[in-house]
Design a protein around this motif. Structure first.
Motif, PDB file in Angstrom:
ATOM      1  N   ASN A 125       5.865  -1.385   7.376  1.00 13.22           N
ATOM      2  CA  ASN A 125       6.562  -2.671   7.291  1.00 13.22           C
ATOM      3  C   ASN A 125       6.467  -3.448   8.604  1.00 13.22           C
ATOM      4  O   ASN A 125       6.228  -4.655   8.602  1.00 13.22           O
ATOM      5  CB  ASN A 125       8.021  -2.485   6.881  1.00 13.22           C
ATOM      6  CG  ASN A 125       8.167  -2.063   5.440  1.00 13.22           C
ATOM      7  OD1 ASN A 125       7.309  -2.338   4.612  1.00 13.22           O
ATOM      8  ND2 ASN A 125       9.263  -1.387   5.127  1.00 13.22           N
ATOM      9  N   THR A 185       4.170  -3.148  10.945  1.00 13.97           N
ATOM     10  CA  THR A 185       2.789  -3.566  11.160  1.00 13.97           C
ATOM     11  C   THR A 185       2.443  -4.771  10.299  1.00 13.97           C
ATOM     12  O   THR A 185       1.826  -5.730  10.775  1.00 13.97           O
ATOM     13  CB  THR A 185       1.810  -2.404  10.894  1.00 13.97           C
ATOM     14  OG1 THR A 185       2.169  -1.289  11.713  1.00 13.97           O
ATOM     15  CG2 THR A 185       0.375  -2.808  11.189  1.00 13.97           C
ATOM     16  N   ARG A 186       2.853  -4.735   9.039  1.00 18.25           N
ATOM     17  CA  ARG A 186       2.624  -5.899   8.166  1.00 18.25           C
ATOM     18  C   ARG A 186       3.289  -7.149   8.734  1.00 18.25           C
ATOM     19  O   ARG A 186       2.692  -8.226   8.762  1.00 18.25           O
ATOM     20  CB  ARG A 186       3.142  -5.624   6.748  1.00 18.25           C
ATOM     21  CG  ARG A 186       2.178  -4.849   5.886  1.00 18.25           C
ATOM     22  CD  ARG A 186       2.613  -4.821   4.430  1.00 18.25           C
ATOM     23  NE  ARG A 186       3.756  -3.972   4.214  1.00 18.25           N
ATOM     24  CZ  ARG A 186       3.694  -2.682   3.874  1.00 18.25           C
ATOM     25  NH1 ARG A 186       2.518  -2.107   3.702  1.00 18.25           N
ATOM     26  NH2 ARG A 186       4.781  -1.984   3.689  1.00 18.25           N
ATOM     27  N   GLU A 187       4.537  -7.012   9.183  1.00 15.41           N
ATOM     28  CA  GLU A 187       5.248  -8.144   9.769  1.00 15.41           C
ATOM     29  C   GLU A 187       4.478  -8.706  10.961  1.00 15.41           C
ATOM     30  O   GLU A 187       4.266  -9.921  11.069  1.00 15.41           O
ATOM     31  CB  GLU A 187       6.655  -7.718  10.207  1.00 15.41           C
ATOM     32  CG  GLU A 187       7.425  -8.808  10.904  1.00 15.41           C
ATOM     33  CD  GLU A 187       8.768  -8.349  11.461  1.00 15.41           C
ATOM     34  OE1 GLU A 187       9.427  -9.182  12.118  1.00 15.41           O
ATOM     35  OE2 GLU A 187       9.165  -7.180  11.266  1.00 15.41           O
ATOM     36  N   GLN A 193       1.183 -10.470   9.863  1.00 16.42           N
ATOM     37  CA  GLN A 193       1.428 -11.728   9.161  1.00 16.42           C
ATOM     38  C   GLN A 193       1.891 -12.823  10.117  1.00 16.42           C
ATOM     39  O   GLN A 193       1.473 -13.976   9.999  1.00 16.42           O
ATOM     40  CB  GLN A 193       2.404 -11.510   8.011  1.00 16.42           C
ATOM     41  CG  GLN A 193       1.738 -10.725   6.888  1.00 16.42           C
ATOM     42  CD  GLN A 193       2.683 -10.211   5.814  1.00 16.42           C
ATOM     43  OE1 GLN A 193       3.876  -9.996   6.065  1.00 16.42           O
ATOM     44  NE2 GLN A 193       2.157 -10.005   4.623  1.00 16.42           N
ATOM     45  N   ALA A 248      -1.416  -0.545   6.707  1.00 13.28           N
ATOM     46  CA  ALA A 248      -0.641  -1.771   6.474  1.00 13.28           C
ATOM     47  C   ALA A 248      -1.573  -2.968   6.368  1.00 13.28           C
ATOM     48  O   ALA A 248      -1.372  -3.845   5.522  1.00 13.28           O
ATOM     49  CB  ALA A 248       0.374  -1.981   7.599  1.00 13.28           C
ATOM     50  N   ALA A 249      -2.587  -3.020   7.222  1.00 11.37           N
ATOM     51  CA  ALA A 249      -3.549  -4.129   7.171  1.00 11.37           C
ATOM     52  C   ALA A 249      -4.284  -4.140   5.836  1.00 11.37           C
ATOM     53  O   ALA A 249      -4.437  -5.196   5.206  1.00 11.37           O
ATOM     54  CB  ALA A 249      -4.539  -4.019   8.330  1.00 11.37           C
ATOM     55  N   SER A 294      -3.187  -3.050   3.076  1.00  9.63           N
ATOM     56  CA  SER A 294      -2.250  -3.397   2.000  1.00  9.63           C
ATOM     57  C   SER A 294      -1.996  -4.900   1.875  1.00  9.63           C
ATOM     58  O   SER A 294      -1.489  -5.354   0.858  1.00  9.63           O
ATOM     59  CB  SER A 294      -0.914  -2.661   2.193  1.00  9.63           C
ATOM     60  OG  SER A 294      -0.132  -3.273   3.213  1.00  9.63           O
ATOM     61  N   ILE A 295      -2.357  -5.677   2.920  1.00 15.88           N
ATOM     62  CA  ILE A 295      -2.187  -7.131   2.836  1.00 15.88           C
ATOM     63  C   ILE A 295      -3.535  -7.835   2.664  1.00 15.88           C
ATOM     64  O   ILE A 295      -3.668  -9.023   2.948  1.00 15.88           O
ATOM     65  CB  ILE A 295      -1.402  -7.706   4.041  1.00 15.88           C
ATOM     66  CG1 ILE A 295      -2.089  -7.415   5.377  1.00 15.88           C
ATOM     67  CG2 ILE A 295       0.029  -7.210   4.024  1.00 15.88           C
ATOM     68  CD1 ILE A 295      -1.469  -8.136   6.575  1.00 15.88           C
TER      69      ILE A 295
END
Length: 120
Positions: A22, A24-26, A29, A61-62, A64-65
């Protein structure tokens, strides 16, 4: 068009899969939003984690987005006495027409202490 490096870092409170992914995604983004690049503009991404984080690769995470075609690598940060714990860092290499002065490096949570000169 040039390749520019964009730095980012974020901290987590615990070494667990959900928190690392979470965070890393934040971070990614916010980096993408603040610098206005598309996934196709990313040449590669290098991630480091402090030695107290080992539950999951932040590259997951990368992916996953939607960054599934971007070359990604993960490394362990060197252990320097007194350094910031539970920290995820990333260096993005992005194709852009922006100058170095236009690039926005992103430091979130406790990682803001790493580069107080760059905080928003």
């Amino acid at each position: 068009m040039l390749v520019r490096g964009i730095r980012g870092a974020i901290t987590v409170s615990d070494d667990n899969v959900d928190e690392i992914l979470n965070a890393t995604r934040e971070l990614l983004q916010v980096m993408q939003n603040e610098n206005g690049f598309s996934i196709d503009d990313i040449a590669s991404a290098l991630f480091t984690l402090t030695s107290d984080l080992r539950s999951v690769f932040p590259a997951a995470a990368a992916r996953s987005i939607g960054w599934d075609k971007v070359p990604l690598m993960c490394f362990q940060e060197i252990e320097v006495p007194g350094s910031l714990p539970k920290c995820i860092r990333v260096m993005l290499h992005v194709n852009t027409d922006k100058s170095q002065n236009e690039i926005k490096h992103i430091y979130l949570k406790e990682a803001q202490s790493l580069r107080t000169d760059l905080n928003r």
